[in-house]
Design an enzyme around this catalytic site. Structure first.
Site, PDB file in Angstrom:
ATOM      1  CG  HIS A  77      -2.034  -1.003   1.110  1.00 21.91           C
ATOM      2  ND1 HIS A  77      -2.905  -1.264   2.162  1.00 21.91           N
ATOM      3  CD2 HIS A  77      -2.429  -1.805   0.099  1.00 21.91           C
ATOM      4  CE1 HIS A  77      -3.772  -2.179   1.782  1.00 21.91           C
ATOM      5  NE2 HIS A  77      -3.496  -2.533   0.549  1.00 21.91           N
ATOM      6  CE  LYS A  95     -11.132  -1.710   4.924  1.00 19.31           C
ATOM      7  NZ  LYS A  95     -11.969  -2.277   3.838  1.00 19.31           N
ATOM      8  CE1 TYR A 229     -18.437 -11.745   9.202  1.00 17.04           C
ATOM      9  CE2 TYR A 229     -20.581 -11.569  10.264  1.00 17.04           C
ATOM     10  CZ  TYR A 229     -19.582 -11.028   9.485  1.00 17.04           C
ATOM     11  OH  TYR A 229     -19.736  -9.760   8.984  1.00 17.04           O
TER      12      TYR A 229
END
Length: 316
Positions: A77, A95, A229
């Site tokens: 990034h 992100k 999850y």
């Protein structure tokens, strides 16, 4: 179509599933898609439009690209965000935007000096359910906020994946922990990390927790990818508590539920469906002509980078 013309650096899954379709929904044009593989770029543009480009530098040279979206692995990034800013392009970077505060400061300094946007791509704060939470807190419905809790965990995936590769910036803090931390700190004034732990396996952290504080408010953040999850956030105040059961990844057709609890009342509010990916792209485009808004997002990027760095230091 109006707004900036986008170039995409890399054919990542998040780009194909979420961000690029949302660009079309937001009325934004993709003019070029770059990959190190000519075949991948051609396959991607056959699905979504734009011209295929071989190699990232070639895309940055194009005059028909105003803004660059970077969904590359975390470790790449910084390099390509800097290169895009040097080429005069606005940058929306997935992100986690940078690894460390020094890298974040360099990005912001380059963008500010050139009058460009650099923004870390967190769609969830742009879902209307979070605006509803902020409004209820501001109105004092919960009394004085005391504790924020936020959890984001996902089941294990193939160990060959990018999130398990330390050299590519993988690990649960930067893949999932960044969400609850980003959700919590706006409620803390000037946030800092009071404590943290990271559980490591195979060279990367696979789960963790962080305790943030700011004034009289604390935030407990838990995360990982060795979990069932979970994607929740709650605000607990002196007079009540509210909870979002699908805080970070609600599909655009889902009507999320907000639960309010106090001593004598329990209420569930079904909120409107919303497309957070479309919303964040519209917001990003608006920053191009908004110097004050750009400064806010640059500050957000710096705060997030600092807190992640503090988590790593506290957990060491």
């Amino acid at each position: 179509m109006t707004g900036p013309r986008f170039g995409i650096l890399g054919c990542a899954d998040i780009a194909a599933r979420k961000t690029v379709p949302a660009m079309a929904a937001a009325g934004l044009r993709v003019t070029a898609v770059a990959s190190r593989s000519a075949a991948k770029a051609a396959e991607f543009t056959a699905r979504f439009g734009g011209e295929p480009v071989t190699g990232y530098p070639a895309l940055l040279e194009r005059p028909d690209v105003d803004a660059v979206y970077i969904p590359l692995p975390n470790a790449l990034h910084q390099e390509w965000a800097e290169a895009a800013l040097e080429a005069g392009k606005h940058v929306l970077v997935e992100k986690t935007a940078t690894i460390g505060t020094a890298a974040a400061a360099r990005l912001v300094a380059r963008a500010s000096a050139r009058g460009l946007v650099v923004m870390e791509n967190f769609p969830f704060p742009h879902h209307s359910q979070h605006a509803e939470v902020a409004e209820l807190v501001a109105k004092g419905v919960l009394g004085e906020p005391r504790l924020i809790t936020a959890d984001f965990g996902i089941p294990p995936t193939a160990p060959s994946g990018i999130r398990y590769q330390a050299e590519l910036g993988g690990g649960s803090l930067r893949e999932t922990g960044c969400y609850p931390i980003r959700a919590s700190w706006p409620y803390l004034g000037t946030p800092e990390v009071a404590g943290a732990m990271l559980v490591r396996s195979g060279g990367v952290d696979v789960s963790g927790s962080a305790l943030l504080r700011g004034g009289t408010v604390a935030a407990q953040c838990s995360f990982g990818f060795v979990h069932a999850y979970r994607s929740t956030m709650s605000v607990w105040g002196s007079e009540g508590r509210l909870t979002l059961d699908w805080a970070f990844t609600p599909p655009p057709t889902t009507r999320p539920v907000l639960r309010l609890e106090s001593q004598d009342v329990r209420e569930e509010r079904v909120l409107p469906a919303d497309d957070q990916f479309r919303n964040v792209l519209v917001y990003f485009a608006s920053l191009i002509g908004d110097p004050a808004g750009r400064a806010v997002e640059h500050g957000n990027l710096l705060t997030q980078a600092r807190l992640l760095e503090e988590v790593v230091a506290q957990a060491s």
